[in-house]
Enzyme design. Structure first.
Site, PDB file in Angstrom:
ATOM      1  CG  ASP A  20      -2.061  -0.900   1.212  1.00 43.33           C
ATOM      2  OD1 ASP A  20      -2.398  -1.385   0.127  1.00 43.33           O
ATOM      3  OD2 ASP A  20      -2.629  -1.166   2.292  1.00 43.33           O
ATOM      4  NE  ARG A 104      -2.638   2.375  13.362  1.00 43.72           N
ATOM      5  CZ  ARG A 104      -1.824   1.659  12.615  1.00 43.72           C
ATOM      6  NH1 ARG A 104      -0.543   1.978  12.525  1.00 43.72           N
ATOM      7  NH2 ARG A 104      -2.247   0.611  11.964  1.00 43.72           N
ATOM      8  CG  ASP A 133      -5.581   1.801  12.527  1.00 47.65           C
ATOM      9  OD1 ASP A 133      -5.684   1.866  13.767  1.00 47.65           O
ATOM     10  OD2 ASP A 133      -5.290   0.758  11.929  1.00 47.65           O
ATOM     11  CB  SER A 184      -5.081  -6.089   6.623  1.00 48.85           C
ATOM     12  OG  SER A 184      -4.734  -4.910   7.318  1.00 48.85           O
TER      13      SER A 184
HETATM   14  N1  ARG Z   1      -9.376  -3.270  15.067  1.00 49.79           N
HETATM   15  C1  ARG Z   1      -8.128  -2.936  15.655  1.00 49.79           C
HETATM   16  C2  ARG Z   1      -8.128  -1.499  16.101  1.00 49.79           C
HETATM   17  O1  ARG Z   1      -8.937  -0.763  15.657  1.00 49.79           O
HETATM   18  C3  ARG Z   1      -6.972  -3.307  14.799  1.00 49.79           C
HETATM   19  C4  ARG Z   1      -6.745  -2.514  13.558  1.00 49.79           C
HETATM   20  C5  ARG Z   1      -5.670  -3.177  12.791  1.00 49.79           C
HETATM   21  N2  ARG Z   1      -5.181  -2.458  11.708  1.00 49.79           N
HETATM   22  C6  ARG Z   1      -4.712  -3.082  10.616  1.00 49.79           C
HETATM   23  N3  ARG Z   1      -4.181  -2.351   9.714  1.00 49.79           N
HETATM   24  N4  ARG Z   1      -4.800  -4.368  10.435  1.00 49.79           N
HETATM   25  O2  ARG Z   1      -7.334  -1.113  16.906  1.00 49.79           O
END
Ligand code: ARG
Length: 410
Positions: A20, A104, A133, A184
């Site tokens: 990406d 993040r 995110d 992912s």
């Molecule tokens: N659902 C989780 C969160 O919101 C994990 C997000 C994971 N991100 C990813 N790019 N796979 O914290």
């Protein structure tokens, strides 16, 4: 999110080295005719087929960045984000230890710092428009510097699938590490998140290949092991009596828990953007440390504090999950959380056995447990005769109400 082409001259891209953000690196240069600076953070993630931070830097340079930053954020992440999560017993919806969520705002902070230093007009990141995110990064970045734009190419560009990105990469000579990647994932020293592919079907059991860090609990050693974790004011400071930094504690606990299959989580999660999503995680250190911390805290606090702390923890956890790290309520809640944690000193023994982390012993100079009061042996100082009067008054209204309800039914 998107800005008018032309006014953006320099962009800081949060670069992981994956497909990406590698496509993005090229796309941003073409779309905005802008200079791109790449930024890769070391949050203790495993790099896998990406090789090393040097290899990620080389790839960014090959793709034409003006400059590349690799920043080791392990200490800052642990001290400023992971430790507060442990102190808040942060488990979103009772399950997820926030590992991705707390990374993040830190990434956003450093992207903005670099943008300010380099005189960039924008930062860009590889979050989709469907997840949490983007909320976490965008809210933090906009709070820290409202003048710096936040670009989100995955929302704005024309490519709609991984296959199309692979096509794009081939066309533009972008090296592809793993074109057939199914999931992912996001990783840091506090946990690994895994989504997509078969995991999007909640009625299917997650396959073994969704896990990368932990031993299958069924294959973990029958004997398990006991790990002793020391805490000082809520901060984990030792493992099996060896004093070490919180980063090292996390690494040591991670190893012990992972080899015993601890930390595999499966969760139907309520995202901030309203979607329900099926998430799987491996958080061996987080699960073990939060279980240990929670137990020790409960041991030193009054039942009133314990009851109230649960509410505060839940509110803190929701703020962190929902990307509102900058909200002053977090500081307000942390004032309480830190005050409580001034007494969370002592040690906890956790038995790691075939996927379970079970607290089995603890000790603290601030314990409210008193053997002489609690013992059933002779010589207890607890006055059993005092209980009768207490019970009489304690149950007064409840007994009256029960009798009235019974009479009304007749
Ligand atoms: N659902 C989780 C969160 O919101 C994990 C997000 C994971 N991100 C990813 N790019 N796979 O914290």
């Amino acid at each position: 999110m998107s800005s008018t082409t032309g006014e953006i001259k320099k962009i800081v891209l949060l670069y992981s080295g994956g497909l990406d953000t590698s496509c993005m690196l090229r796309w941003l240069q073409d779309k905005y005719h802008a200079k791109v600076i790449s930024f890769t953070a070391d949050l203790g993630q495993e790099l896998g087929e990406k090789g090393s931070f040097k290899a990620i830097e080389d790839k960014a340079k090959l793709l034409g960045v003006e400059k590349h930053y690799t920043v080791d954020l392990k200490e800052e992440f642990t001290n400023e984000y992971v430790v507060p999560t442990i102190k808040a017993n942060g488990l979103y919806q009772g399950i997820y230890p926030l590992s991705t969520a707390i990374g993040r705002p830190l990434l956003a902070k450093h992207a903005i710092l670099i943008a300010e230093k380099e005189g960039a007009d924008a930062i860009a990141h590889g979050c989709t428009g469907k997840g949490n995110d983007q909320v976490r990064i965008n809210v933090t970045a906009k709070a820290l510097n409202p003048d710096i734009k936040v670009l989100q190419p995955l929302v704005d560009w024309e490519m709609g699938s991984r296959a199309e990105e692979v096509e794009y990469a081939k066309k533009h000579g972008i090296p592809i590490a793993n074109a057939n990647k199914k999931y992912s994932t996001d990783e840091n020293l506090f946990g690994r998140s895994c989504e997509c592919d078969v995991l999007e079907h909640p009625e299917e059991i997650p396959p073994e290949d969704a896990c990368a860090w932990t031993v299958n609990p069924a294959k973990a050693p029958d004997a398990g092991e006991v790990v002793k974790i020391g805490f000082e004011k809520g901060v984990p400071v030792s493992v099996n009596d060896e004093v070490m930094s919180p980063v090292k504690v996390i690494e040591a606990v991670h190893k012990a828990a992972a080899r015993n299959g601890v930390g595999r989580l499966e969760h139907m999660e309520d995202r901030t953007v309203g979607l329900k999503s099926r998430e799987t995680y491996e958080c061996p250190a987080a699960v073990t440390l939060i279980a240990a911390h929670k137990d020790l805290e409960k041991y030193v606090c009054t039942k009133h504090e314990n009851s109230f702390k649960t509410l505060v923890d839940q509110r803190w956890t929701e703020l962190a999950y929902e990307g509102l790290w900058v909200d002053p309520l977090r500081d307000d809640l942390e004032a309480f959380i830190n005050e409580i944690n001034t007494r969370v000193t002592g040690w906890v023994k956790v038995q790691l056995l075939k996927g379970n982390a079970r607290v089995v012993a603890r000790d603290s100079p601030y314990a409210l447990y008193n053997y002489k009061l609690a013992t059933y042996e002779l010589g207890s100082t607890f006055d059993q005769k005092a209980s009768a009067g207490f019970i009489e008054i304690h149950g007064l209204q409840s007994r009256m109400a029960f009798q009235l309800k019974k009479a009304a039914k007749k």
